[in-house]
Design an enzyme around this catalytic site. Structure first.
Site, short mmCIF file in Angstrom:
data_model
loop_
_atom_site.label_atom_id
_atom_site.label_comp_id
_atom_site.label_asym_id
_atom_site.label_seq_id
_atom_site.Cartn_x
_atom_site.Cartn_y
_atom_site.Cartn_z
N ALA A 154 0.86 -1.18 0.00
CA ALA A 154 0.00 0.00 0.00
C ALA A 154 0.90 1.23 0.00
O ALA A 154 2.11 1.14 0.17
CB ALA A 154 -0.92 0.01 1.22
N HIS B 96 0.76 6.42 9.04
CA HIS B 96 1.54 7.34 8.20
C HIS B 96 0.90 8.71 8.06
O HIS B 96 1.59 9.68 7.72
CB HIS B 96 1.70 6.75 6.80
CG HIS B 96 2.84 5.81 6.65
ND1 HIS B 96 4.13 6.11 7.02
CD2 HIS B 96 2.90 4.55 6.11
CE1 HIS B 96 4.92 5.09 6.72
NE2 HIS B 96 4.21 4.14 6.18
N HIS C 11 -1.33 0.36 9.46
CA HIS C 11 0.00 0.85 9.10
C HIS C 11 -0.11 2.13 8.27
O HIS C 11 0.54 3.15 8.57
CB HIS C 11 0.72 -0.25 8.32
CG HIS C 11 2.05 0.11 7.76
ND1 HIS C 11 3.21 -0.52 8.13
CD2 HIS C 11 2.44 1.02 6.81
CE1 HIS C 11 4.24 -0.01 7.47
NE2 HIS C 11 3.79 0.91 6.65
N GLU C 12 -0.92 2.08 7.23
CA GLU C 12 -1.02 3.25 6.35
C GLU C 12 -1.67 4.43 7.06
O GLU C 12 -1.29 5.59 6.84
CB GLU C 12 -1.81 2.89 5.09
CG GLU C 12 -1.20 1.77 4.27
CD GLU C 12 0.26 2.01 3.92
OE1 GLU C 12 0.63 3.16 3.62
OE2 GLU C 12 1.05 1.04 3.93
#
Length: 833
Positions: A260, A297, A293-294
Site C-alpha cells: 500500500a 503514516h 500501518h497506512e
C-alpha cells in the site's frame, strides 16, 4: 534518468521556498500518453540571488516552458532536469506543458485495462522520484507545498485525489487544495470505480475498487470500514494532533508493486486485498494491519515528513510498529505480534545478515537510487522490533509523550532522526541518545545464549551470553513439564532481565525449558541449551502461548539458516508438532519456510522427495484433523500446502476434475490455479487445459495464473517463449509488472533443474539488460522473482559474482543480486554442513 543527490537536495532547499502547485491532467488523449500542465509558484531567498537550480520532469514531449512569462527552451531539458538559471531573489512562476507516458510497471501514472470487462483505470505511484513522470516538480521531500489539482477524464469515470473531489461536468474534476505535503505524496486515481462511501467523525470515508471486484468488496466492506473506524479512533486516543486531512479514501488498485502507499487522504492498496477467493483469518488480519500501518503514516510520514531519505525508517518503522500494535489494541485481531514474529521478523533477520545490511537509521544515503534500496526488512521489521524494544524499555506513556511532542513541533514540516530523539528525550530521564546509537546506528543481529550454572543445593543460576553489542530488555520464560501430561510444558514464571547482566540470575530448581526473549520483545537470535532443546523435541506443541511458540519456531529457523540445525531435524519438528498447532499464522509460517527454503533449497535434489513426502504427510494430518469443519482456515492452509508439495498428480488432479476437495472446500479460482500450476510443474497438464481455465476465469488474476502455468510447463518450447516474454527487447510486447512476475514465478522449478539449466548463464546478462531498459520496478522483479534460486550450485554462484564484478547491473538489480547470491551461498553451506 539522473538521480537526486543529498547534496543537491540540501542546496536547493537552501535556495528555494515552494508555495503552490497548480496541476492540470488530461487523461482523454489516448492509451499511451496523457497531458500534464503545471504551474509552480516559488520564491528564491534574498541571500541566494542569481543562483542556478533545476526542476525535474520526465516527459514524452516537452511542449513549452515559461518562467515569469518568458519562454525557456524545451531543448535545454537534460534527461529529467530542466535548468533554471540566474534566478532573482523573490517570487517566481514556472509553467510547464508536457505530454507524459503512461506506465505498465506501477511507477508514475500506471494504466490498466481489466480483461474481465475492458474497463480502464489509472492511478499514480509517485514515491521517491516518480512524480516527475506525471508533472514537473522540485522533487524532494523537504520542499513541501500546497497542491491544487484538476483532471479531465473520460465520461463515466470517477476521479479520486488527496482532497475531496468535485465533478464540474463534461469529465472535468477538481480536488480541494491540500495542506503542505511533499511531492511524492500527491495522488490521483481515476476510472469507473465501484465505491462504498460513509462518514465517520464528520469526515467522508470511502472504499474504491474496479467494477469487476464490486461483489467481493461489498462482501467485506463492513469489515474493512470497521477496522478503519476502530484504528482512526484509537489513533485519536494516542495522538494529540487530530487527523490532518479533509477525507479518508482507500482505493484498491491493480498491478500495485507495494502492499500500500500512504498518500494523504487517498491510500492506495494492491487490490489482492479485495479477496476473490477464500482466505484465512490471518490474511484478514494482515489486511487490517496494513490499513492500520497506512493510517499511522497520516501522522508519521505525511503530517511530519522525513527531511531526506536517510530517515526513511522514521516513516516505515513507526508505521510498522503502530500497525501491529494498534490492530491488536483496536480490532478483533488481538494476536498480531504472533504473525509479526513468525512471518515478518525473519525478513529483518535475513536482511541484517547479508552483505547489503545497513543501520536502521543509516548516516550516508547519498542519492535517491541508494535510498530506494533501504525499503527492506531492516527499515520495516528490524525498525519496528527496535521500537518495540524501546517501548518495553521506556514505557508506552513516555514513548507516546515524546511522539506527541514530535508532532507538535514539526507538523506540516520535516524532521530528522535527531529531532525525533530530542522529542523522546524530553519525555524521559533515560538516555535515549545512547539507545539510538546502539540500536539505530549499528548493523547485524545479536545472538543470546543461555548458560546455566548448577549449585550444590540443587538450584541453578542463569547467565545470558551475548554475541553482539546492543543492550536488551528481555523476558526469560521458565517452563516445567506438566506432571499430568508429559507432552505439555507449563509456565512457572517469566523473569525480566537486562542484558548484559551485572550478575547471574538465580532460578531455583532447574526448569525443563529456558526460553530467552519469551514474549518476543527484543530483536535478537536466541539459542537453546541442550536440556531445553530436548524438552522442546516433545513439548513444543504443548507450550501454552502462541507467541512463545513463535519465538521457538524462529529460533529453530535461525539455527537451520546458520547451519547449526540439520534441515531434516526442522522437518521432523514440523511433522511432530504442527498437526497439533492451532494458530494459523504459525502453521503458515512454518509450512512456508519448510516448503520454500528447506525442501526447495536447503536439501539436496536426492533428499527433496523425502522432504516433500514428510510435508505431504503433515498436510494430510491437518486435513484429516479438520474434517469436522470447525477450523476452515486451518483446513484451507493444509489444502494449499498439500497442493504445493504434491509429488504425484493423481490426488490434486482428481480434486480439480471434481471441483472440490473431499469434505471441502470447493475449489475457488485461487485453488484451481494453484492446482493447475502444480500439475504444470509435474507435466500433468497442457496448454489446452490452461486455455480452458483461462476462459473459465477471464479476470486479471486468471491472466496471471495462465502466464504462471504456461511458464511452468516442462517443455523446451514453452520455456523459450516464457524467457522471450520476460527479456525480449520489443517494447510493444513487454509484460506488465504483474505478468512479468507471474511468468518468472512459473519458470524456475526444483523439479525442472536439468531442463532450465541452460538459462542460468543467460540470466545474468539478460537481467542486466532488461533492468537497464525498464527501470527500478522491473529490476526488482527480475532480481527477486526471475533469479535462478533453485539452481543451488557453485557455477550459478560464480556466474552471479562475475556479473556483480563485471556486468554493470543498475543499482536496484545489484542490490537484489547481492542478496540472492548471499542466500545461494548460504544454501550451499547448509547442504555441506
Amino acid at each position: 534518468m539522473s538521480v537526486l543527490t543529498r547534496d543537491e537536495a540540501h542546496n536547493r532547499a537552501q535556495l528555494l521556498d515552494v508555495h503552490r502547485y497548480t496541476i492540470e491532467l488530461d487523461l482523454t488523449t489516448g492509451d499511451e500518453t496523457f497531458d500534464s500542465r503545471t504551474e509552480i509558484r516559488f520564491s528564491v531567498r534574498a541571500d541566494s540571488a542569481n543562483a542556478d537550480t533545476f526542476v525535474e520532469v520526465k516527459p514524452a514531449e516537452l511542449r513549452s516552458v515559461t518562467l515569469d512569462g518568458q519562454p525557456l527552451d524545451p531543448d535545454s531539458l537534460d534527461r529529467n532536469r530542466l535548468p533554471l538559471k540566474n534566478l532573482a531573489a523573490g517570487e517566481h512562476e514556472l509553467r510547464v506543458d508536457a505530454r507524459m507516458h503512461y506506465s505498465r510497471t506501477g511507477e508514475g501514472m500506471h494504466r490498466f485495462t481489466d480483461p474481465s470487462d475492458g474497463e480502464t483505470y489509472v492511478y499514480t505511484q509517485l514515491f521517491m522520484d516518480d512524480v516527475q513522470r506525471v508533472f514537473a516538480a522540485f522533487d524532494q521531500p523537504d520542499l513541501k507545498a500546497v497542491f491544487e489539482l484538476s483532471v479531465t477524464a473520460p465520461e463515466g469515470w470517477t476521479v479520486l485525489a488527496n482532497g475531496i473531489t468535485e465533478h464540474l461536468g463534461e469529465g472535468r474534476w477538481r480536488a480541494a487544495p491540500t495542506p503542505l505535503i511533499s511531492t511524492y505524496l500527491v495522488a490521483v486515481a481515476a476510472g469507473p470505480w465501484h465505491s462504498v462511501r460513509t462518514e465517520h467523525r464528520g469526515l467522508p470515508f470511502g472504499l474504491h475498487c474496479r467494477r469487476s471486484l464490486a461483489p467481493y468488496l461489498d462482501t467485506d466492506a463492513e469489515e474493512i470500514l470497521d477496522v478503519t473506524r476502530a484504528c482512526f479512533d484509537r489513533y485519536h486516543e494516542k495522538f494529540a494532533e487530530p487527523y490532518p486531512f479533509d477525507s479518508y479514501d482507500q482505493a484498491f488498485v491493480p498491478e500495485f508493486n507495494a502492499g500500500a502507499m500512504e498518500n494523504p487522504g487517498l491510500v492506495t492498496f494492491r487490490d489482492e486485498f479485495v479477496f476473490r477467493s477464500a482466505v484465512t483469518d490471518t490474511e484478514r488480519q494482515t489486511r487490517a494491519m496494513v490499513i492500520a500501518h497506512e493510517m499511522a503514516h497520516m501522522w508519521f510520514g505525511d503530517l511530519v515528513t522525513l527531511k531526506w531519505w536517510d530517515d526513511i525508517w522514521l516513516n516505515e518503522s513507526f508505521a510498522e510498529y503502530m500497525g501491529y500494535q494498534t490492530t491488536a489494541e483496536a480490532t478483533r485481531f488481538t494476536d498480531t505480534w504472533v504473525d509479526f514474529g513468525i512471518a515478518r521478523k525473519g525478513w529483518g533477520y535475513n536482511a541484517d545478515q547479508r552483505p547489503s545490511t545497513h543501520p536502521v537509521a543509516p548516516e550516508a544515503v547519498d542519492d535517491t537510487a541508494a535510498a530506494l534500496l533501504n525499503f527492506d526488512g531492516i527499515s520495516y521489521a528490524k525498525g519496528a522490533s527496535a521500537l518495540r524494544q524501546l517501548v518495553a524499555w521506556l514505557g508506552e506513556k513516555d514513548f507516546l509523550a515524546g511522539i506527541n511532542t514530535h508532532f507538535a513541533r514539526h507538523k506540516f514540516g520535516n524532521a530528522t532522526l535527531a529531532d525525533f530523539i530530542d522529542s523522546l528525550a524530553g519525555a524521559t530521564e533515560r538516555d535515549v541518545h545512547a539507545w539510538a546509537d546502539a540500536w539505530l546506528r549499528t548493523t547485524g543481529v545479536d545472538t543470546l545464549t543461555p548458560a546455566v550454572t548448577p549449585a550444590a543445593d540443587g538450584t541453578c543460576a542463569l547467565t545470558v551470553e551475548r554475541t553482539g553489542s546492543r543492550p536488551h530488555r528481555i523476558t526469560v520464560g521458565l517452563y516445567d513439564r506438566d506432571l499430568a501430561n508429559e507432552g505439555r510444558l507449563v509456565l512457572r514464571e517469566r523473569v525480566g532481565l537486562d542484558v548484559p547482566q551485572s550478575a547471574p540470575h538465580p532460578l531455583g530448581k532447574r526448569p525443563a525449558l529456558l526460553l530467552l526473549n519469551d514474549g518476543d520483545l527484543t530483536y535478537a537470535k536466541v539459542r537453546f541449551d541442550a536440556e531445553s532443546f530436548e524438552a522442546l523435541r516433545t513439548g513444543l506443541a504443548g507450550l501454552p502461548d502462541p507467541l512463545t511458540r513463535a519465538v521457538v519456531w524462529n529460533a529453530l529457523r535461525d539455527a537451520v539458516r546458520d547451519g547449526e540445525l540439520p534441515p531434516a531435524v526442522y522437518l521432523d519438528a514440523a511433522r511432530t508438532h504442527l498437526p497439533y498447532e492451532t494458530d494459523l499464522a504459525l502453521v503458515e509460517g512454518v509450512l512456508a519456510f519448510a516448503t520454500e527454503h528447506v525442501a526447495g533449497r536447503y536439501v539436496t535434489p536426492e533428499d527433496r522427495p523425502a522432504a516433500l513426502a514428510t510435508l505431504s504427510a503433515l498436510c494430510r494430518d491437518l486435513i484429516r484433523r479438520t474434517e469436522d469443519g470447525d477450523s476452515p482456515g486451518l483446513r484451507l492452509l493444509a489444502v494449499r500446502h498439500f497442493i504445493d508439495v504434491a509429488a504425484h498428480p493423481d490426488t490434486i488432479a482428481a480434486w480439480l476434475a471434481d471441483g472440490i476437495v473431499p469434505g471441502g472446500p470447493e475449489l475457488d479460482p485461487e485453488l484451481r490455479w494453484r492446482i493447475l500450476g502444480r500439475l504444470a510443474v509435474l507435466g500433468a497438464t497442457d496448454e489446452a487445459a490452461i486455455a480452458a481455465e483461462r476462459e473459465r476465469d477471464p479476470s486479471a488474476t486468471g491472466q496471471e495464473g495462465a502466464a504462471r502455468c504456461r511458464a511452468a510447463l516442462p517443455d523446451p518450447e514453452t520455456k523459450r517463449a516464457a524467457w522471450e516474454a520476460m527479456f525480449a527487447a520489443d517494447s510493444g510486447a513487454e509484460l506488465s509488472n504483474y505478468l512479468f512476475i507471474a511468468t518468472a514465478r512459473g519458470f524456475w522449478q526444483p523439479e525442472q533443474a536439468d531442463l532450465v539449466r541452460e538459462y542460468v548463464p543467460r540470466y545474468y546478462p539478460d537481467a542486466v539488460a532488461v533492468a537497464a531498459r525498464r527501470g527500478p520496478a522491473i529490476a526488482t522483479a527480475v532480481g527477486r522473482w526471475a533469479f535462478p534460486a533453485h539452481i543451488v550450485d557453485a557455477e550459478n554462484l560464480a556466474l552471479g559474482e562475475a556479473c556483480l564484478r563485471d556486468g554493470a547491473p543498475n543499482t536496484a538489480l545489484r542490490r537484489w543480486l547481492t542478496d540472492e547470491l548471499d542466500d545461494l551461498s548460504r544454501a550451499l553451506r547448509i547442504r555441506k554442513a
